[in-house]
Design a protein around this motif. Structure first.
Motif, mmCIF file in Angstrom:
data_model
loop_
_atom_site.group_PDB
_atom_site.id
_atom_site.type_symbol
_atom_site.label_atom_id
_atom_site.label_comp_id
_atom_site.label_asym_id
_atom_site.label_seq_id
_atom_site.Cartn_x
_atom_site.Cartn_y
_atom_site.Cartn_z
ATOM 1 N N MET A 263 -1.185 2.253 -12.530
ATOM 2 C CA MET A 263 -1.048 2.271 -10.444
ATOM 3 C C MET A 263 -3.149 2.499 -10.190
ATOM 4 S SD MET A 263 0.156 2.750 -7.842
ATOM 5 C CE MET A 263 1.965 3.279 -8.753
ATOM 6 N N ASN A 264 -4.085 3.617 -10.804
ATOM 7 C CA ASN A 264 -5.109 3.203 -10.467
ATOM 8 C C ASN A 264 -6.157 2.086 -10.464
ATOM 9 O OD1 ASN A 264 -6.345 5.877 -9.091
ATOM 10 N ND2 ASN A 264 -5.957 6.892 -11.158
ATOM 11 N N TYR A 265 -5.609 1.106 -11.815
ATOM 12 C CA TYR A 265 -6.266 -0.185 -12.245
ATOM 13 C C TYR A 265 -5.256 -1.362 -11.113
ATOM 14 C CZ TYR A 265 -7.088 -4.292 -14.245
ATOM 15 O OH TYR A 265 -7.691 -5.581 -14.983
ATOM 16 N N ILE A 266 -3.966 -1.453 -10.337
ATOM 17 C CA ILE A 266 -3.200 -1.733 -9.765
ATOM 18 C C ILE A 266 -4.045 -2.174 -8.354
ATOM 19 C CG2 ILE A 266 -1.326 -2.576 -9.003
ATOM 20 C CD1 ILE A 266 0.246 -2.139 -10.910
ATOM 21 N N CYS A 267 -4.703 -0.042 -7.877
ATOM 22 C CA CYS A 267 -5.085 -0.039 -6.880
ATOM 23 C C CYS A 267 -6.491 -0.490 -6.593
ATOM 24 C CB CYS A 267 -5.247 1.268 -6.243
ATOM 25 S SG CYS A 267 -3.690 1.627 -6.091
ATOM 26 N N ASP B 129 1.060 -0.548 -0.426
ATOM 27 C CA ASP B 129 -0.124 0.024 0.225
ATOM 28 C C ASP B 129 0.545 1.346 0.116
ATOM 29 O OD1 ASP B 129 -2.493 -1.235 -0.019
ATOM 30 O OD2 ASP B 129 -3.040 -1.167 2.000
ATOM 31 N N PRO B 130 1.805 1.272 0.678
ATOM 32 C CA PRO B 130 3.081 3.026 0.495
ATOM 33 C C PRO B 130 3.066 3.084 -0.178
ATOM 34 C CG PRO B 130 2.841 1.446 2.660
ATOM 35 C CD PRO B 130 2.579 0.276 2.171
ATOM 36 N N ASP B 131 3.948 1.862 -1.391
ATOM 37 C CA ASP B 131 4.432 2.486 -2.718
ATOM 38 C C ASP B 131 3.426 2.124 -4.033
ATOM 39 O OD1 ASP B 131 7.272 0.835 -2.060
ATOM 40 O OD2 ASP B 131 6.718 -0.460 -2.357
ATOM 41 N N LYS B 132 2.038 1.648 -3.560
ATOM 42 C CA LYS B 132 0.767 2.202 -4.334
ATOM 43 C C LYS B 132 0.817 3.873 -4.166
ATOM 44 C CE LYS B 132 -1.379 -1.791 -4.294
ATOM 45 N NZ LYS B 132 -3.151 -3.005 -3.682
ATOM 46 N N PHE B 133 0.747 4.115 -3.061
ATOM 47 C CA PHE B 133 -0.254 5.555 -2.898
ATOM 48 C C PHE B 133 1.174 6.600 -2.728
ATOM 49 C CE2 PHE B 133 -2.623 2.994 0.428
ATOM 50 C CZ PHE B 133 -4.339 3.018 -0.421
ATOM 51 N N GLU B 134 2.375 6.236 -3.195
ATOM 52 C CA GLU B 134 3.176 6.882 -3.640
ATOM 53 C C GLU B 134 3.653 7.176 -4.443
ATOM 54 O OE1 GLU B 134 7.850 7.605 -2.348
ATOM 55 O OE2 GLU B 134 7.562 5.966 -2.394
ATOM 56 N N GLY B 135 3.464 5.845 -5.305
ATOM 57 C CA GLY B 135 3.644 5.869 -7.067
ATOM 58 C C GLY B 135 2.700 6.962 -7.291
ATOM 59 N N LEU B 136 1.180 6.712 -6.801
ATOM 60 C CA LEU B 136 0.158 7.620 -7.614
ATOM 61 C C LEU B 136 0.043 9.104 -7.185
ATOM 62 C CD1 LEU B 136 -3.641 5.847 -6.704
ATOM 63 C CD2 LEU B 136 -3.067 7.003 -8.772
ATOM 64 N N ARG B 137 0.564 9.515 -5.636
ATOM 65 C CA ARG B 137 1.126 10.812 -5.845
ATOM 66 C C ARG B 137 2.301 11.664 -6.169
ATOM 67 N NH1 ARG B 137 2.928 13.682 0.398
ATOM 68 N NH2 ARG B 137 4.611 11.301 0.488
ATOM 69 N N LEU B 138 3.387 10.815 -6.355
ATOM 70 C CA LEU B 138 4.379 10.549 -7.476
ATOM 71 C C LEU B 138 3.924 11.568 -9.172
ATOM 72 C CD1 LEU B 138 7.173 9.144 -6.025
ATOM 73 C CD2 LEU B 138 7.103 11.299 -5.334
ATOM 74 N N LEU B 139 3.264 10.014 -9.354
ATOM 75 C CA LEU B 139 2.719 10.765 -10.788
ATOM 76 C C LEU B 139 1.990 11.864 -11.289
ATOM 77 C CD1 LEU B 139 2.312 6.316 -11.915
ATOM 78 C CD2 LEU B 139 4.573 8.249 -12.625
#
Length: 406
Positions: A343-347, A303-313
């Motif tokens: 990233m949204n798809y993976i989430c 989860d931290p990687d998912k949300f960080e990825g969304l935030r950075l992108l």
């Protein structure tokens, strides 16, 4: 000394078994006048006297309704474990038995420490600062009890510092960062990635004070430290590129900032594309001892990687939109939309993923880039989303029919 990792110690299903779906019973208000001073328990989130007690575990206390409410979301998951953890160890004349109990208690406490700071990090990246602060605060408490003033205390300290920074409380954020810097100064064997996170926190505080040169130095050092541990093209190095690009963007150095945003997006695409393909071409995967693990059980990304990825992108995309078109092109916009859609798809945010992919296709059309490979990739994401949405709609319809028949 136990190394600080980023792996979540409890899966979502394990959280549910711990009581995440259960509602806490109403709190108990304590009569402090009946207790002597040494018998009074401290608040879970601060050092003040606890006047409220959790009715379920009866070992967790709060100074008032504010802290009780703040901690409720994380405590409902931990309640049963905390009760077991804080139960007094019975006297036993056999030293080996007592040592085994103490070891088991330490293992449980380490699990709670890692879980709470990882949950806090996930909430931080998701922008849920009021939920992240209690999780990180509890993690600091466990870390101090387990390790003292050791490097393991740094991650939750930094989470708390960044949360208060994002809430506009710069002095409070400074206090937590100062504690992390104090620990860093006294230890020589701190992981490079932890040092990188400290530098990011420093850089963000310099940004808040508009000290752009100091912020540049901190984000450059973050990239260096992350590269030491993960290499230059890892998702946990990408944050440094993104924030460095942000500072260059503020300075009007668009050519450099655009290059750094492209690097950030490329790192995430290279990481996400194999996951996307695996999710859509393998219904199950071999697991330990010949067992099968289904797609729904598979943790594709923490989860931290998912949300960080969304935030950075998302940050890259916003900055690209604010950059002159002579530097950030329609292809840059479309490529970033593609990364965000994956990233949204993976989430499992399929509607958001489809919408962002469609936005990317609009950028492709705007730039007359229909023959570009990104266009076909965006089409594949939309097709995958349609398939998932159809499956969800079908499942919902079947559930409704079952409910009606019953």
């Amino acid at each position: 000394m136990t190394a600080v990792g980023s792996d979540t110690m409890m899966s979502e299903s394990e959280e549910l078994r711990c009581g995440a779906r259960k509602k806490l019973k109403p709190y108990v208000r304590l009569n402090l006048l009946t207790k002597r001073e040494h018998e009074k328990d401290k608040c879970e989130l601060c050092e003040r006297i606890g006047s409220l007690m959790c009715r379920n575990c009866q070992v967790t206390f709060y100074c008032g309704m504010e802290h009780y409410t703040l901690d409720k979301d994380i405590h409902v998951v931990l309640c049963s474990r905390v009760k077991e953890l804080r139960k007094p160890i019975e006297f036993n004349s056999q030293a080996q038995t007592r040592e085994r109990w103490l070891k088991q208690r330490r293992i449980r406490m380490e699990e709670l420490y890692k879980f709470t700071w990882t949950r806090g990090q996930a909430h931080l990246e998701e922008g849920k600062y009021d939920s992240a602060i209690p999780a990180a605060t509890v993690s600091i408490k466990y870390a101090n009890e387990l390790f003292g003033q050791a490097p393991e205390v740094i991650p939750p300290l930094l989470i708390t510092a960044e949360c208060y920074l994002q809430k506009g409380k710069l002095k409070v954020a400074d206090g937590f960062l100062a504690r992390a810097l104090s620990i860093e100064a006294t230890w020589t064997d701190i992981r490079p990635f932890i040092k990188a996170r400290i530098r990011r926190n420093e850089g963000l505080i310099h940004l808040a004070r508009n000290k752009l040169s100091d912020a540049l130095e901190c984000f450059a050092e973050e990239i260096y430290q992350s590269t030491e541990e993960f290499g230059p093209y890892h998702i946990r190095t990408s944050g440094g590129y993104c924030y460095l690009g942000h500072v260059f963007h503020l300075q009007g150095r668009y050519e450099t900032s655009t290059s750094l945003f492209r690097q950030t997006v490329k790192i995430w695409i290279d990481h996400l594309e194999p996951i996307l393909e695996e999710m859509n071409h393998q219904s199950y995967l071999p697991f330990i001892a010949g067992a099968l693990k289904t797609e729904t059980d598979r943790v594709w990304m923490e989860d931290p990687d998912k949300f960080e990825g969304l935030r950075l992108l998302t940050k890259c995309y916003i900055q690209q939109l604010e950059t002159p078109t002579s530097h950030a092109t329609a292809l840059d916009h479309a490529t970033t939309c593609y990364a965000i859609s994956i990233m949204n798809y993976i989430c499992e945010r399929y509607n958001e993923a489809k919408a962002k992919a469609a936005e990317g296709q609009a950028r492709i059309l705007q730039g007359s880039l229909m023959k570009n490979t990104i266009n076909s990739k965006l089409h594949h994401v939309i097709r995958f989303c349609d398939k998932k949405l159809f499956q969800l709609e079908k499942t919902t319809a079947q559930s409704s029919e079952t409910s009606i028949s019953e």
